[in-house]
Design a protein around this motif. Structure first.
Motif, PDB file in Angstrom:
ATOM      1  N   LEU A  22       0.838  -1.210   0.000  1.00 40.20           N
ATOM      2  CA  LEU A  22       0.000   0.000   0.000  1.00 40.20           C
ATOM      3  C   LEU A  22       0.873   1.261   0.000  1.00 40.20           C
ATOM      4  CD1 LEU A  22      -2.993  -0.632   2.426  1.00 40.20           C
ATOM      5  CD2 LEU A  22      -3.094  -0.060   0.007  1.00 40.20           C
ATOM      6  N   LEU A  23       1.954   1.224   0.808  1.00 37.99           N
ATOM      7  CA  LEU A  23       2.849   2.374   0.860  1.00 37.99           C
ATOM      8  C   LEU A  23       3.580   2.538  -0.470  1.00 37.99           C
ATOM      9  CD1 LEU A  23       4.420   2.651   4.405  1.00 37.99           C
ATOM     10  CD2 LEU A  23       2.142   3.155   3.601  1.00 37.99           C
ATOM     11  N   SER A  24       3.866   1.408  -1.112  1.00 38.64           N
ATOM     12  CA  SER A  24       4.570   1.454  -2.392  1.00 38.64           C
ATOM     13  C   SER A  24       3.731   2.165  -3.453  1.00 38.64           C
ATOM     14  CB  SER A  24       4.912   0.033  -2.836  1.00 38.64           C
ATOM     15  OG  SER A  24       5.420   0.044  -4.146  1.00 38.64           O
ATOM     16  N   ILE A  25       2.438   1.805  -3.542  1.00 36.27           N
ATOM     17  CA  ILE A  25       1.587   2.454  -4.543  1.00 36.27           C
ATOM     18  C   ILE A  25       1.296   3.887  -4.124  1.00 36.27           C
ATOM     19  CG2 ILE A  25      -0.641   1.588  -3.641  1.00 36.27           C
ATOM     20  CD1 ILE A  25       0.334   2.087  -7.357  1.00 36.27           C
ATOM     21  N   THR A  26       1.244   4.144  -2.802  1.00 37.77           N
ATOM     22  CA  THR A  26       1.057   5.518  -2.335  1.00 37.77           C
ATOM     23  C   THR A  26       2.248   6.390  -2.716  1.00 37.77           C
ATOM     24  OG1 THR A  26      -0.203   4.640  -0.481  1.00 37.77           O
ATOM     25  CG2 THR A  26       0.449   6.931  -0.331  1.00 37.77           C
ATOM     26  N   HIS A  27       3.449   5.787  -2.726  1.00 36.69           N
ATOM     27  CA  HIS A  27       4.643   6.536  -3.131  1.00 36.69           C
ATOM     28  C   HIS A  27       4.478   7.038  -4.569  1.00 36.69           C
ATOM     29  CE1 HIS A  27       8.762   7.805  -2.540  1.00 36.69           C
ATOM     30  NE2 HIS A  27       9.066   7.357  -3.740  1.00 36.69           N
ATOM     31  N   ARG A  28       3.978   6.170  -5.424  1.00 37.73           N
ATOM     32  CA  ARG A  28       3.755   6.564  -6.821  1.00 37.73           C
ATOM     33  C   ARG A  28       2.662   7.619  -6.928  1.00 37.73           C
ATOM     34  NH1 ARG A  28       4.776   2.209 -11.492  1.00 37.73           N
ATOM     35  NH2 ARG A  28       7.002   2.209 -11.101  1.00 37.73           N
ATOM     36  N   GLY A  31       3.805  10.888  -5.775  1.00 41.05           N
ATOM     37  CA  GLY A  31       4.738  11.431  -6.764  1.00 41.05           C
ATOM     38  C   GLY A  31       3.990  12.125  -7.896  1.00 41.05           C
ATOM     39  N   VAL A  32       2.936  11.471  -8.391  1.00 39.05           N
ATOM     40  CA  VAL A  32       2.121  12.068  -9.459  1.00 39.05           C
ATOM     41  C   VAL A  32       1.410  13.318  -8.932  1.00 39.05           C
ATOM     42  CG1 VAL A  32       0.152  11.702 -10.996  1.00 39.05           C
ATOM     43  CG2 VAL A  32       1.812   9.872 -10.665  1.00 39.05           C
ATOM     44  N   GLY A  33       0.863  13.212  -7.709  1.00 38.89           N
ATOM     45  CA  GLY A  33       0.190  14.359  -7.095  1.00 38.89           C
ATOM     46  C   GLY A  33       1.133  15.543  -6.930  1.00 38.89           C
ATOM     47  N   LEU A  34       2.358  15.266  -6.485  1.00 38.82           N
ATOM     48  CA  LEU A  34       3.333  16.343  -6.281  1.00 38.82           C
ATOM     49  C   LEU A  34       3.709  16.996  -7.604  1.00 38.82           C
ATOM     50  CD1 LEU A  34       5.586  14.653  -3.586  1.00 38.82           C
ATOM     51  CD2 LEU A  34       4.214  16.706  -3.267  1.00 38.82           C
ATOM     52  N   THR A  35       3.737  16.199  -8.683  1.00 42.39           N
ATOM     53  CA  THR A  35       4.031  16.767  -9.994  1.00 42.39           C
ATOM     54  C   THR A  35       2.957  17.789 -10.369  1.00 42.39           C
ATOM     55  OG1 THR A  35       5.092  14.710 -10.659  1.00 42.39           O
ATOM     56  CG2 THR A  35       4.492  16.228 -12.412  1.00 42.39           C
ATOM     57  N   PHE A  36       1.678  17.451 -10.095  1.00 47.12           N
ATOM     58  CA  PHE A  36       0.612  18.425 -10.339  1.00 47.12           C
ATOM     59  C   PHE A  36       0.723  19.591  -9.349  1.00 47.12           C
ATOM     60  CE2 PHE A  36      -1.225  14.821 -12.616  1.00 47.12           C
ATOM     61  CZ  PHE A  36      -1.672  15.466 -13.769  1.00 47.12           C
ATOM     62  N   GLY A  37       1.188  19.296  -8.139  1.00 48.61           N
ATOM     63  CA  GLY A  37       1.365  20.336  -7.129  1.00 48.61           C
ATOM     64  C   GLY A  37       2.384  21.389  -7.527  1.00 48.61           C
ATOM     65  N   THR A  38       3.333  21.017  -8.396  1.00 44.38           N
ATOM     66  CA  THR A  38       4.328  21.996  -8.836  1.00 44.38           C
ATOM     67  C   THR A  38       3.665  23.159  -9.575  1.00 44.38           C
ATOM     68  OG1 THR A  38       4.728  20.785 -10.884  1.00 44.38           O
ATOM     69  CG2 THR A  38       6.221  20.336  -9.040  1.00 44.38           C
ATOM     70  N   GLY A  73      -3.082  18.525   1.657  1.00 46.70           N
ATOM     71  CA  GLY A  73      -2.772  17.343   0.848  1.00 46.70           C
ATOM     72  C   GLY A  73      -1.364  17.412   0.284  1.00 46.70           C
ATOM     73  N   PHE A  74      -1.005  18.601  -0.204  1.00 47.57           N
ATOM     74  CA  PHE A  74       0.323  18.832  -0.776  1.00 47.57           C
ATOM     75  C   PHE A  74       1.400  18.534   0.269  1.00 47.57           C
ATOM     76  CE2 PHE A  74       2.548  22.060  -3.831  1.00 47.57           C
ATOM     77  CZ  PHE A  74       3.598  21.184  -3.988  1.00 47.57           C
ATOM     78  N   SER A  75       1.214  19.082   1.494  1.00 45.95           N
ATOM     79  CA  SER A  75       2.240  18.922   2.519  1.00 45.95           C
ATOM     80  C   SER A  75       2.365  17.458   2.952  1.00 45.95           C
ATOM     81  CB  SER A  75       1.961  19.829   3.716  1.00 45.95           C
ATOM     82  OG  SER A  75       0.685  19.553   4.260  1.00 45.95           O
ATOM     83  N   PHE A  76       1.226  16.763   3.114  1.00 45.71           N
ATOM     84  CA  PHE A  76       1.338  15.362   3.519  1.00 45.71           C
ATOM     85  C   PHE A  76       1.979  14.526   2.407  1.00 45.71           C
ATOM     86  CE2 PHE A  76      -0.054  10.957   3.885  1.00 45.71           C
ATOM     87  CZ  PHE A  76       0.442  10.664   5.151  1.00 45.71           C
ATOM     88  N   ALA A  77       1.572  14.774   1.148  1.00 48.77           N
ATOM     89  CA  ALA A  77       2.154  14.046   0.013  1.00 48.77           C
ATOM     90  C   ALA A  77       3.668  14.271  -0.047  1.00 48.77           C
ATOM     91  CB  ALA A  77       1.503  14.485  -1.292  1.00 48.77           C
ATOM     92  N   LEU A  78       4.067  15.516   0.193  1.00 49.97           N
ATOM     93  CA  LEU A  78       5.493  15.864   0.148  1.00 49.97           C
ATOM     94  C   LEU A  78       6.279  15.118   1.223  1.00 49.97           C
ATOM     95  CD1 LEU A  78       7.623  17.829  -1.158  1.00 49.97           C
ATOM     96  CD2 LEU A  78       7.174  19.326   0.765  1.00 49.97           C
ATOM     97  N   LEU A 116       5.779  15.271  10.605  1.00 50.77           N
ATOM     98  CA  LEU A 116       6.313  16.431   9.878  1.00 50.77           C
ATOM     99  C   LEU A 116       5.179  17.327   9.372  1.00 50.77           C
ATOM    100  CD1 LEU A 116       9.235  14.744   7.892  1.00 50.77           C
ATOM    101  CD2 LEU A 116       9.478  16.590   9.555  1.00 50.77           C
ATOM    102  N   THR A 117       4.090  16.690   8.891  1.00 49.88           N
ATOM    103  CA  THR A 117       2.935  17.473   8.425  1.00 49.88           C
ATOM    104  C   THR A 117       2.345  18.268   9.587  1.00 49.88           C
ATOM    105  OG1 THR A 117       2.466  15.688   6.868  1.00 49.88           O
ATOM    106  CG2 THR A 117       0.743  17.337   7.173  1.00 49.88           C
ATOM    107  N   ALA A 118       2.141  17.577  10.720  1.00 47.84           N
ATOM    108  CA  ALA A 118       1.565  18.243  11.895  1.00 47.84           C
ATOM    109  C   ALA A 118       2.470  19.374  12.372  1.00 47.84           C
ATOM    110  CB  ALA A 118       1.343  17.227  13.015  1.00 47.84           C
ATOM    111  N   ALA A 119       3.779  19.118  12.448  1.00 46.91           N
ATOM    112  CA  ALA A 119       4.718  20.136  12.932  1.00 46.91           C
ATOM    113  C   ALA A 119       4.697  21.359  12.028  1.00 46.91           C
ATOM    114  CB  ALA A 119       6.126  19.545  13.010  1.00 46.91           C
ATOM    115  N   THR A 120       4.630  21.133  10.707  1.00 48.27           N
ATOM    116  CA  THR A 120       4.609  22.247   9.765  1.00 48.27           C
ATOM    117  C   THR A 120       3.383  23.125   9.979  1.00 48.27           C
ATOM    118  OG1 THR A 120       5.787  20.918   8.134  1.00 48.27           O
ATOM    119  CG2 THR A 120       4.615  22.849   7.306  1.00 48.27           C
TER     120      THR A 120
END
Lengths: 125, 131
Positions: A22-28, A31-38, A73-78, A116-120
């Motif tokens: 699950l974490l492996s597919i979440t990594h992908r 990654g796609v989400g962050l690309t749109f986040g740019t 969403g952006f911060s957690f994905a990052l 890290l998300t919470a701290a930010t």
């Protein structure tokens, strides 16, 4: 018949994915989400170069509830992609492939990303 | 005569080490290089965004007007967009089976990533040079 007893590869509709998978597919997906986040990042930086009014528009959007949800969403994905990416770099060295080690790393990655998300957000808000 | 009986690879192929895709580990290696560089750069950017979050345009201009901050931001933008483009290529190649669609999407992603990277870097330079 012998053909009916052949082993099947894990079928996504009947096979419950282990946490590591699950974490492996979440990594992908992150990654796609962050690309749109740019797009958001590029908008922010470009607006700043255009001037005060344009920058204020970006800030107004990011401060709205839809902007805040996107940023959450952006911060957690990052942070997820960052933490799991570091785990991937350890894998590249051939370490931590044992089952109990991947399980422990799963927990580290999830807690790390959440913390890290919470701290930010504590520092921002 | 010493011949390698365990491999069907030619001696020249073995020396070049590129495999059937003819590019060896270039793509894989660059993904790792950019990933390692992005670990500290991302942490710096997050810290910068936290510092700028309560303030307006003036703070942004002052922060990225400093040469070290402008340099780190330009490095982040260049490396992050390169990493994004490499990752999206893997994603597209794994999940889009139609050959024409796959090529079209790959081109679109690469053009978009390098376009946005250039636009963002020029924007930071505009601020850094105080134009």
């Amino acid at each position: 018949m012998a053909t009916q007893n052949r082993p099947l590869s894990p079928h996504l509709q009947v096979y419950r994915l282990p946490l590591t998978a699950l974490l492996s597919i979440t990594h992908r997906m992150t990654g796609v989400g962050l690309t749109f986040g740019t797009l958001l990042l590029a908008w922010w930086v470009t607006a700043a170069a255009y001037g005060q009014a344009e920058y204020a528009q970006v800030q107004a959007f990011l401060g709205s509830w839809i902007g805040l949800i996107l940023l959450l969403g952006f911060s957690f994905a990052l942070f997820f992609h960052l933490c799991n990416g570091i785990r991937h770099l350890f894998w590249d060295f051939g370490s931590y492939f044992e089952l109990h080690e991947t399980r422990r790393a799963d927990i580290f990655v999830l807690i790390g990303a959440a913390a890290l998300t919470a701290a930010t957000w504590v520092m921002v808000l | 005569m010493t011949t390698n009986t365990t491999s069907l690879r030619s001696a020249l192929g073995h020396a070049r080490g590129l495999g059937s895709a003819k590019e060896g580990t270039h793509h894989w290696w660059l993904q790792r290089v950019t990933a390692i560089a992005l670990v500290p750069l991302t942490m710096w950017l997050v810290a910068s965004i936290i510092a700028l979050s309560g303030f307006g345009h003036e703070a942004f201009v002052v922060w990225f007007g400093r040469p070290v901050n402008a340099t780190l931001m330009i490095l982040f933008l260049g490396v992050a967009f390169h990493h994004a483009q490499l990752g999206m290529q893997v994603f597209i190649e794994d999940y889009v089976s139609h050959h024409g669609m796959r090529t079209a999407l790959n081109l679109l992603v690469k053009f978009a990533c390098y376009g946005l990277a250039t636009l963002s870097i020029v924007s930071i330079l505009t601020i850094a040079f105080g134009a």
